[in-house]
Design a protein around this motif. Structure first.
Motif, short mmCIF file in Angstrom:
data_model
loop_
_atom_site.label_atom_id
_atom_site.label_comp_id
_atom_site.label_asym_id
_atom_site.label_seq_id
_atom_site.Cartn_x
_atom_site.Cartn_y
_atom_site.Cartn_z
N LEU A 183 13.82 -12.95 -30.38
CA LEU A 183 12.38 -13.19 -30.44
C LEU A 183 11.89 -13.00 -31.87
CD1 LEU A 183 9.71 -13.71 -28.86
CD2 LEU A 183 9.50 -11.21 -28.67
N TRP A 184 11.15 -14.01 -32.36
CA TRP A 184 10.60 -13.99 -33.71
C TRP A 184 9.09 -14.12 -33.65
CZ3 TRP A 184 14.11 -13.51 -37.77
CH2 TRP A 184 15.45 -13.75 -37.46
N SER A 185 8.39 -13.46 -34.58
CA SER A 185 6.93 -13.56 -34.63
C SER A 185 6.48 -14.19 -35.94
CB SER A 185 6.29 -12.17 -34.48
OG SER A 185 6.53 -11.36 -35.62
N TYR A 186 5.38 -14.95 -35.85
CA TYR A 186 4.73 -15.58 -37.00
C TYR A 186 3.25 -15.21 -36.96
CZ TYR A 186 8.78 -18.80 -37.24
OH TYR A 186 10.04 -19.37 -37.32
N LEU A 187 2.74 -14.62 -38.01
CA LEU A 187 1.31 -14.42 -38.11
C LEU A 187 0.67 -15.71 -38.62
CD1 LEU A 187 1.09 -10.82 -39.63
CD2 LEU A 187 1.33 -11.52 -37.24
N SER A 188 -0.61 -15.91 -38.27
CA SER A 188 -1.24 -17.17 -38.65
C SER A 188 -2.46 -16.94 -39.52
CB SER A 188 -1.64 -17.96 -37.41
OG SER A 188 -2.77 -17.39 -36.78
N TYR A 189 -2.81 -17.99 -40.24
CA TYR A 189 -4.03 -18.04 -41.04
C TYR A 189 -5.11 -18.81 -40.28
CZ TYR A 189 -1.00 -16.55 -44.91
OH TYR A 189 -0.12 -15.86 -45.70
N PRO A 190 -6.38 -18.72 -40.70
CA PRO A 190 -7.44 -19.42 -39.97
C PRO A 190 -7.28 -20.94 -39.92
CG PRO A 190 -8.38 -17.72 -41.38
CD PRO A 190 -6.93 -17.81 -41.73
N ASP A 191 -6.51 -21.52 -40.85
CA ASP A 191 -6.34 -22.97 -40.85
C ASP A 191 -5.04 -23.41 -40.19
OD1 ASP A 191 -4.50 -22.08 -42.68
OD2 ASP A 191 -5.17 -23.36 -44.34
N GLY A 192 -4.40 -22.50 -39.43
CA GLY A 192 -3.22 -22.87 -38.67
C GLY A 192 -1.90 -22.67 -39.38
#
Length: 314
Positions: A183-192
Motif C-alpha cells: 500500500l502506497w500513499s500520495y498526498l495531493s495539492y488543491p489542483d489535483g
C-alpha cells in the motif's frame, strides 16, 4: 432566482451550468440538448442539478448548509453492454434518484474517484484512472474549471482509492495497492497534483474490496474498511499520519463475500455519517448506514435498489 439560491455554493462554471440544468429539468430532461460536454463538465452539471433539487426540497441553502456534516458524492456506473455512462445521484432518502445517462463512457476508464475541493462536503472534482495507466484530474479550482493529466504508470496498482484526507490537510489524498500487495500513499495539492509516494505497508493483496469515504468512527479522521478473500470485513481507523494512515485492523463482520461490489459515496441517507453500499451478484443494492461507532460502524442493511448487475459501479 435559481442562480441566487445557490450562489454561496456554486463556483465559476457551476453557476452557468446550473441555469442550463434547471431549464433542461423543467423540460423533463436531465441535460440540455446540444453539443456533448466533457466528462468533467457533465459531472459539474449533475452536481448543479443535485443542488437545485435539494434546495427546492429542504429550503434555503444558507440554513441547510450547516447540516452537511459528511461528504455526499455521485455514484458512477458504466453499462456493461452498451458502454453508456450513467450518474446515480443521491436522493437524500437513503437511495438514488433514477439513473441519468450522460453519453458513451470514455474509452479505457477503469475508475473515477470523487473529490471535495472546496471542503463543503459536496463533490466538485475527480481523478479518473485509465487502463493504460494514465491518471487525470478534473474539477473546479478557485473560479476555474481545470482538466489535466497528472500522472501515468498507475496500472501498476490493482486498487486505487481515496478515503479523504489521510494527513490532516484539507485536500483528499490518494492510495494505491500494487501487484505485490504493498500500500502506497500520495498526498495531493488543491489542483489535483500529487506528491511522491510513501510506502505504508505490505500484505494488502489479501483484500478483494477496499472502501470508505470519510469518517466512519466519529473521531474526525478518514477510515476505511477492507474485505478479505474469506468474506470477513475489517475496519482500519484513520490516524491522521500519512506515513502510517491507519491503525491496526479490527474485525467488524463476516459473510461479506455475498457481495460482488462494496463502495461508498459518503452520506447517502443524509444523517451526517458516512455509509457503505454493497451489491449482490443478482443486482440488488444495499445501504449500510453509518453509526459513527468504531465497535459497530454500520447498521443492518437496507435494500435500496435492483438491476445494478448491469453496471460497473465506480
Amino acid at each position: 432566482m435559481i442562480k441566487n439560491r445557490r450562489r454561496h455554493v456554486l463556483r465559476g462554471a457551476l453557476v452557468a451550468t446550473a441555469v442550463t440544468v434547471a431549464a433542461a429539468t423543467a423540460a423533463g430532461t436531465a441535460f440540455a440538448a446540444g453539443a456533448p460536454v466533457g466528462p468533467g463538465q457533465a459531472r459539474a452539471e449533475a452536481k448543479a442539478q443535485f443542488l437545485a433539487e435539494r434546495t427546492s426540497r429542504v429550503g434555503a441553502f444558507d440554513a441547510q448548509d450547516e447540516l452537511i456534516k459528511a461528504p455526499i458524492f455521485i455514484m458512477d456506473g458504466i453499462h456493461k453492454k452498451s458502454g453508456e455512462h450513467y450518474f446515480f445521484v443521491p436522493n437524500l432518502n437513503g437511495g438514488f434518484a433514477p439513473a441519468e445517462g450522460v453519453g458513451p463512457a470514455e474509452p479505457g476508464v477503469v475508475d473515477i474517484i470523487g473529490l471535495d475541493l472546496d471542503q463543503d462536503n459536496l463533490a466538485d472534482g475527480e481523478w479518473t484512472l485509465f487502463k493504460n495507466g494514465d491518471l487525470r484530474f478534473s474539477g473546479i479550482v478557485g473560479e476555474d474549471y481545470v482538466e489535466k493529466k497528472v500522472g501515468n504508470g498507475w496500472n501498476t496498482y490493482t486498487t486505487v482509492f481515496s478515503p479523504g484526507s489521510i494527513g490532516g490537510a484539507k485536500e483528499y489524498d490518494l492510495l494505491g495497492v500494487d501487484k505485490a500487495g504493498v500500500l502506497w500513499s500520495y498526498l495531493s495539492y488543491p489542483d489535483g497534483r500529487l506528491t511522491a509516494r510513501t510506502r505504508v505497508g505490505g500484505g494488502w493483496n489479501t483484500y478483494s474490496q477496499i472502501a470508505g469515504l470519510g469518517d466512519l468512527t466519529g473521531d474526525g479522521k478518514a477510515d476505511i474498511v477492507a474485505r478479505d478473500k474469506t468474506g470477513v470485513l475489517w475496519l482500519y481507523k484513520g490516524t491522521g499520519n500519512y506515513k502510517a494512515p491507519f491503525a491496526a485492523r479490527t474485525q467488524i463482520g463476516g459473510g461479506w463475500n455475498t457481495y460482488d461490489r462494496v463502495l461508498s459515496v459518503g452520506d447517502l441517507d443524509f444523517d451526517g455519517k458516512t455509509d457503505l453500499i454493497a451489491r449482490k451478484a443478482n443486482g440488488e443494492l444495499y445501504r449500510y448506514s453509518g453509526t459513527g461507532s468504531a465497535a459497530a460502524p454500520f447498521a443492518k442493511p437496507v435494500k435500496i435498489g435492483h438491476g445494478f448487475q448491469s453496471f460497473n459501479l465506480l
